[in-house]
Design a protein around this motif. Structure first.
Motif, PDB file in Angstrom:
ATOM      1  N   SER A  56       0.842  -1.191   0.000  1.00 44.40           N
ATOM      2  CA  SER A  56       0.000   0.000   0.000  1.00 44.40           C
ATOM      3  C   SER A  56       0.874   1.237   0.000  1.00 44.40           C
ATOM      4  O   SER A  56       1.959   1.253   0.576  1.00 44.40           O
ATOM      5  N   ASP A  59      -3.319   6.134  -1.061  1.00 45.40           N
ATOM      6  CA  ASP A  59      -4.646   5.523  -1.241  1.00 45.40           C
ATOM      7  C   ASP A  59      -4.640   4.469  -2.342  1.00 45.40           C
ATOM      8  O   ASP A  59      -5.662   4.163  -2.927  1.00 45.40           O
ATOM      9  N   THR A  60      -3.468   3.904  -2.622  1.00 46.08           N
ATOM     10  CA  THR A  60      -3.348   2.911  -3.692  1.00 46.08           C
ATOM     11  C   THR A  60      -2.793   1.603  -3.140  1.00 46.08           C
ATOM     12  O   THR A  60      -1.874   1.601  -2.327  1.00 46.08           O
ATOM     13  N   SER A  62      -1.239  -2.191  -4.469  1.00 45.24           N
ATOM     14  CA  SER A  62      -0.772  -2.939  -5.632  1.00 45.24           C
ATOM     15  C   SER A  62      -0.600  -4.399  -5.238  1.00 45.24           C
ATOM     16  O   SER A  62      -0.020  -4.709  -4.208  1.00 45.24           O
ATOM     17  N   GLY A  98      -9.699  -1.322 -10.918  1.00 44.72           N
ATOM     18  CA  GLY A  98      -8.247  -1.374 -10.953  1.00 44.72           C
ATOM     19  C   GLY A  98      -7.698  -1.383 -12.362  1.00 44.72           C
ATOM     20  O   GLY A  98      -8.435  -1.381 -13.337  1.00 44.72           O
ATOM     21  N   THR A 113      -3.161  -2.571  -9.791  1.00 46.42           N
ATOM     22  CA  THR A 113      -3.216  -1.438  -8.873  1.00 46.42           C
ATOM     23  C   THR A 113      -4.651  -0.942  -8.807  1.00 46.42           C
ATOM     24  O   THR A 113      -5.372  -0.955  -9.809  1.00 46.42           O
ATOM     25  N   PHE A 114      -5.054  -0.539  -7.618  1.00 41.29           N
ATOM     26  CA  PHE A 114      -6.395   0.009  -7.449  1.00 41.29           C
ATOM     27  C   PHE A 114      -6.387   0.983  -6.284  1.00 41.29           C
ATOM     28  O   PHE A 114      -5.545   0.914  -5.400  1.00 41.29           O
ATOM     29  N   HIS A 115      -7.331   1.913  -6.349  1.00 45.77           N
ATOM     30  CA  HIS A 115      -7.411   2.951  -5.331  1.00 45.77           C
ATOM     31  C   HIS A 115      -8.303   2.486  -4.189  1.00 45.77           C
ATOM     32  O   HIS A 115      -9.245   1.729  -4.387  1.00 45.77           O
ATOM     33  N   THR A 116      -7.974   2.964  -3.028  1.00 43.11           N
ATOM     34  CA  THR A 116      -8.770   2.663  -1.839  1.00 43.11           C
ATOM     35  C   THR A 116      -9.133   3.988  -1.182  1.00 43.11           C
ATOM     36  O   THR A 116      -8.572   5.027  -1.490  1.00 43.11           O
ATOM     37  N   HIS A 117     -10.074   3.913  -0.298  1.00 49.77           N
ATOM     38  CA  HIS A 117     -10.431   5.082   0.496  1.00 49.77           C
ATOM     39  C   HIS A 117      -9.922   4.827   1.901  1.00 49.77           C
ATOM     40  O   HIS A 117      -9.941   3.701   2.386  1.00 49.77           O
ATOM     41  N   ASP A 118      -9.465   5.856   2.561  1.00 50.65           N
ATOM     42  CA  ASP A 118      -8.878   5.709   3.893  1.00 50.65           C
ATOM     43  C   ASP A 118      -9.781   4.925   4.828  1.00 50.65           C
ATOM     44  O   ASP A 118      -9.325   4.175   5.673  1.00 50.65           O
TER      45      ASP A 118
END
Length: 126
Positions: A56, A59-60, A62, A98, A113-118
């Motif tokens: 991590s 906010d990404t 992999s 992703g 790879t993909f984005h996440t939220h906190d």
């Protein structure tokens, strides 16, 4: 099994909590890519290694599955594949919004790879 004696798996995964809507697709992607590596990358008694990384940054996330097997033939295109397993991987990557990149040398490396939220991914205390 026959593969267990010839292929080692190196897992380097950060301790993270993923929500179910992310964890389940990631698990299915991981299962498919490791199965593909074992089935196609290490034929004919070939030995080697599969590496699994989950990292991590901000906010990404992999997820990388790499092997030093025989590699994916150049004629296989991830976006136009007839291979059901790779179609499934592509659909699951889309499901988590992703991107997937295939590197064919040496061996085979898939990096998702993909984005996440906190609020949806929390680092676990060890």
């Amino acid at each position: 099994s026959e593969h267990a004696r010839r292929v080692t798996v190196d897992v380097q995964v950060e301790a993270l909590f993923l929500p179910m809507e992310t964890a389940v697709p990631c698990g299915l992607i991981l299962n498919e890519l490791v199965s593909n590596a074992l089935k196609h990358g290490f034929t004919g008694g070939r030995s080697g290694q599969i590496q699994i990384l989950l990292q991590s940054a901000a906010d990404t996330l992999s997820l990388t599955v790499a092997d030093n097997g025989s590699g994916i033939p150049p004629e296989i295109d991830l976006q136009r594949t007839d291979t059901l397993g790779l179609q499934l991987v592509e659909a699951l990557v889309n499901q988590i919004n992703g991107q997937i990149v295939l590197d064919r040398s040496p061996g085979t490396t898939f990096k998702i790879t993909f984005h996440t939220h906190d609020s949806s991914v929390e680092e676990l205390n060890r």
